[in-house]
Scaffold this motif. Sequence first.
Motif, mmCIF file in Angstrom:
data_model
loop_
_atom_site.group_PDB
_atom_site.id
_atom_site.type_symbol
_atom_site.label_atom_id
_atom_site.label_comp_id
_atom_site.label_asym_id
_atom_site.label_seq_id
_atom_site.Cartn_x
_atom_site.Cartn_y
_atom_site.Cartn_z
ATOM 1 N N LEU A 76 82.493 -35.653 96.019
ATOM 2 C CA LEU A 76 82.024 -34.482 96.532
ATOM 3 C C LEU A 76 82.886 -33.369 96.414
ATOM 4 O O LEU A 76 82.585 -32.193 96.287
ATOM 5 N N TYR A 77 84.198 -33.485 96.391
ATOM 6 C CA TYR A 77 85.098 -32.397 96.155
ATOM 7 C C TYR A 77 85.042 -32.235 94.584
ATOM 8 O O TYR A 77 85.208 -30.973 94.351
ATOM 9 N N GLY A 78 84.779 -32.841 93.713
ATOM 10 C CA GLY A 78 84.571 -32.524 92.355
ATOM 11 C C GLY A 78 83.300 -31.745 91.828
ATOM 12 O O GLY A 78 83.404 -30.903 91.240
ATOM 13 N N GLY A 85 83.117 -37.530 89.959
ATOM 14 C CA GLY A 85 83.677 -36.698 90.805
ATOM 15 C C GLY A 85 84.712 -35.823 89.848
ATOM 16 O O GLY A 85 85.249 -34.547 89.918
ATOM 17 N N LEU A 86 85.618 -36.445 89.290
ATOM 18 C CA LEU A 86 86.749 -36.377 88.208
ATOM 19 C C LEU A 86 85.768 -35.225 87.159
ATOM 20 O O LEU A 86 86.713 -34.263 86.617
ATOM 21 N N ALA A 87 84.912 -35.826 86.445
ATOM 22 C CA ALA A 87 84.279 -35.066 85.458
ATOM 23 C C ALA A 87 84.039 -33.657 86.088
ATOM 24 O O ALA A 87 83.895 -32.649 85.362
ATOM 25 N N GLY A 88 83.278 -33.681 87.276
ATOM 26 C CA GLY A 88 83.102 -32.410 87.910
ATOM 27 C C GLY A 88 84.078 -31.476 88.287
ATOM 28 O O GLY A 88 83.992 -30.303 88.019
ATOM 29 N N LEU A 89 84.985 -32.066 88.486
ATOM 30 C CA LEU A 89 86.510 -31.293 88.722
ATOM 31 C C LEU A 89 86.873 -30.682 87.342
ATOM 32 O O LEU A 89 87.566 -29.561 87.374
ATOM 33 N N ARG A 90 86.832 -31.506 86.463
ATOM 34 C CA ARG A 90 87.134 -30.848 85.108
ATOM 35 C C ARG A 90 86.411 -29.653 84.547
ATOM 36 O O ARG A 90 87.051 -28.875 84.093
ATOM 37 N N ARG A 91 85.072 -29.899 85.092
ATOM 38 C CA ARG A 91 84.247 -28.521 84.719
ATOM 39 C C ARG A 91 84.196 -27.341 85.170
ATOM 40 O O ARG A 91 83.892 -26.210 84.929
ATOM 41 N N ARG A 92 84.926 -27.337 86.401
ATOM 42 C CA ARG A 92 85.021 -26.254 87.355
ATOM 43 C C ARG A 92 86.164 -25.239 86.878
ATOM 44 O O ARG A 92 87.260 -25.602 85.952
ATOM 45 N N ASP A 93 86.068 -24.102 87.025
ATOM 46 C CA ASP A 93 86.858 -22.901 86.618
ATOM 47 C C ASP A 93 87.877 -22.883 87.601
ATOM 48 O O ASP A 93 87.475 -22.583 88.699
ATOM 49 N N MET A 94 89.170 -23.478 87.330
ATOM 50 C CA MET A 94 90.392 -23.367 88.437
ATOM 51 C C MET A 94 91.446 -22.237 88.052
ATOM 52 O O MET A 94 92.631 -22.609 88.468
ATOM 53 N N THR A 95 91.029 -21.162 87.202
ATOM 54 C CA THR A 95 92.011 -20.025 86.988
ATOM 55 C C THR A 95 92.277 -19.437 88.219
ATOM 56 O O THR A 95 91.548 -19.203 89.456
ATOM 57 N N GLY A 96 93.623 -19.116 88.522
ATOM 58 C CA GLY A 96 93.792 -18.301 89.759
ATOM 59 C C GLY A 96 94.947 -17.495 89.857
ATOM 60 O O GLY A 96 95.831 -17.029 88.731
#
Length: 90
Positions: free
Chosen positions: A9-11, A79-90
């Motif tokens: 869910l978090y990913g 979930g980790l694969a989903g987390l890797r796909r997200r844009d996490m720039t900040g």
Amino acid sequence: MIGGITVLLYGLTPRAAVGAWAVAGAVLLIGWVGPALDVPRAVLDLSPFGHLPKLPGGEMAWTPVLVLTALAAALAGAGLAGLRRRDMTG
């Protein structure tokens, strides 16, 4: 397995990770209240705890433990694969 659902869910959507508390509550409610209310076996089987061996005192059955572990690992991996796909720039 509930940990795997949380990572999934978090990913996928961090805001949806709160839903893991609902899953944990439902699983515990099924396990504790379900037998007292004589709910159907199909409902009791929704809880992963119903598949684990009753220890100490019972016989150890490795198949459900390994299946639930593999399922938790697969959910966490997704979930980790989903987390890797997200844009996490900040």
